[in-house]
Design a protein around this motif. Structure first.
Motif, PDB file in Angstrom:
ATOM      1  N   MET A  96       0.813  -1.205   0.000  1.00 30.11           N
ATOM      2  CA  MET A  96       0.000   0.000   0.000  1.00 30.11           C
ATOM      3  C   MET A  96       0.852   1.262   0.000  1.00 30.11           C
ATOM      4  SD  MET A  96      -3.357  -0.426  -0.027  1.00 30.11           S
ATOM      5  CE  MET A  96      -3.974   1.081   0.630  1.00 30.11           C
ATOM      6  N   SER A  97       1.996   1.206   0.648  1.00 28.13           N
ATOM      7  CA  SER A  97       2.782   2.437   0.779  1.00 28.13           C
ATOM      8  C   SER A  97       3.267   2.959  -0.572  1.00 28.13           C
ATOM      9  CB  SER A  97       3.953   2.243   1.734  1.00 28.13           C
ATOM     10  OG  SER A  97       4.864   1.309   1.223  1.00 28.13           O
ATOM     11  N   ASP A  98       3.364   2.094  -1.588  1.00 31.63           N
ATOM     12  CA  ASP A  98       3.772   2.544  -2.926  1.00 31.63           C
ATOM     13  C   ASP A  98       2.794   3.561  -3.508  1.00 31.63           C
ATOM     14  OD1 ASP A  98       5.930   0.875  -2.793  1.00 31.63           O
ATOM     15  OD2 ASP A  98       5.107  -0.642  -4.141  1.00 31.63           O
ATOM     16  N   LEU A  99       1.548   3.500  -3.097  1.00 28.12           N
ATOM     17  CA  LEU A  99       0.543   4.433  -3.607  1.00 28.12           C
ATOM     18  C   LEU A  99       0.862   5.877  -3.227  1.00 28.12           C
ATOM     19  CD1 LEU A  99      -2.777   2.543  -2.749  1.00 28.12           C
ATOM     20  CD2 LEU A  99      -1.446   2.450  -4.868  1.00 28.12           C
TER      21      LEU A  99
ATOM     22  N   ARG B 290       0.475   6.873   5.040  1.00 28.92           N
ATOM     23  CA  ARG B 290       1.479   5.973   4.460  1.00 28.92           C
ATOM     24  C   ARG B 290       2.117   5.121   5.554  1.00 28.92           C
ATOM     25  NH1 ARG B 290       5.679   8.939   1.134  1.00 28.92           N
ATOM     26  NH2 ARG B 290       6.045   9.879   3.148  1.00 28.92           N
ATOM     27  N   GLU B 291       2.444   5.750   6.672  1.00 27.25           N
ATOM     28  CA  GLU B 291       3.056   5.035   7.792  1.00 27.25           C
ATOM     29  C   GLU B 291       2.119   3.960   8.346  1.00 27.25           C
ATOM     30  OE1 GLU B 291       6.078   3.940  10.160  1.00 27.25           O
ATOM     31  OE2 GLU B 291       6.204   5.493   8.628  1.00 27.25           O
TER      32      GLU B 291
ATOM     33  N   THR C 163      -6.603  10.451  -6.121  1.00 33.22           N
ATOM     34  CA  THR C 163      -5.258  10.183  -6.648  1.00 33.22           C
ATOM     35  C   THR C 163      -4.757   8.825  -6.172  1.00 33.22           C
ATOM     36  OG1 THR C 163      -4.651  12.512  -6.835  1.00 33.22           O
ATOM     37  CG2 THR C 163      -2.830  10.937  -6.580  1.00 33.22           C
ATOM     38  N   LEU C 164      -4.915   8.559  -4.880  1.00 32.10           N
ATOM     39  CA  LEU C 164      -4.473   7.269  -4.332  1.00 32.10           C
ATOM     40  C   LEU C 164      -5.266   6.111  -4.943  1.00 32.10           C
ATOM     41  CD1 LEU C 164      -4.127   8.393  -0.617  1.00 32.10           C
ATOM     42  CD2 LEU C 164      -2.246   7.722  -2.146  1.00 32.10           C
TER      43      LEU C 164
ATOM     44  N   GLN D  16      -2.150   0.019 -10.615  1.00 31.98           N
ATOM     45  CA  GLN D  16      -1.340  -1.133 -10.176  1.00 31.98           C
ATOM     46  C   GLN D  16      -2.110  -2.438 -10.329  1.00 31.98           C
ATOM     47  OE1 GLN D  16       0.617  -0.917  -6.388  1.00 31.98           O
ATOM     48  NE2 GLN D  16       1.482   1.095  -6.806  1.00 31.98           N
ATOM     49  N   LEU D  17      -3.408  -2.398 -10.033  1.00 34.21           N
ATOM     50  CA  LEU D  17      -4.210  -3.617 -10.114  1.00 34.21           C
ATOM     51  C   LEU D  17      -4.475  -4.054 -11.556  1.00 34.21           C
ATOM     52  CD1 LEU D  17      -6.729  -2.884  -7.223  1.00 34.21           C
ATOM     53  CD2 LEU D  17      -4.959  -4.667  -7.264  1.00 34.21           C
TER      54      LEU D  17
END
Length: 102
Positions: free
Chosen positions: A1-4, A25-26, A91-92, A99-100
């Motif tokens: 998820m953090s790549d988003l 993100r964290e 955006t996220l 990605q999917l």
């Protein structure tokens, strides 16, 4: 998820927004991308609600103040809910969709 969350947006609504972005993100750094866009959207909205302590869907105010995101400047600590609704969360979600599908 953090790549988003990379790269960060160039434009924010208020000064607290980048701190919310980083806190989200964290919170999501150890999670894998869920298999559907709907699940990603639910997870992102729930994470936002938890991080900001605000129900984004129910809150009618355009912004909220949160002390933990105050790091200096005129609108420091202010989170612009309208920007999160209209730009940042979409955006996220779009990044997850890419990605999917790729």
């Amino acid at each position: 998820m953090s790549d988003l969350f990379d790269p960060e947006p160039v434009r924010w609504g208020l000064r607290g927004d980048p701190w919310v972005w980083r806190a989200m993100r964290e919170q999501l750094v150890t999670l894998a991308l869920p298999p559907s866009v709907g699940e990603v959207e639910r997870l992102l909205k729930a994470t936002f609600d938890r991080v900001v302590a605000c129900d984004l869907a129910a809150e009618s105010a355009p912004w909220v103040y949160r002390e933990e995101f105050a790091h200096g400047g005129l609108s420091s600590g202010s989170v612009h809910l309208d920007t999160w609704r209209a730009e940042l969360l979409p955006t996220l979600i779009d990044r997850a969709r890419s990605q999917l599908s790729g």
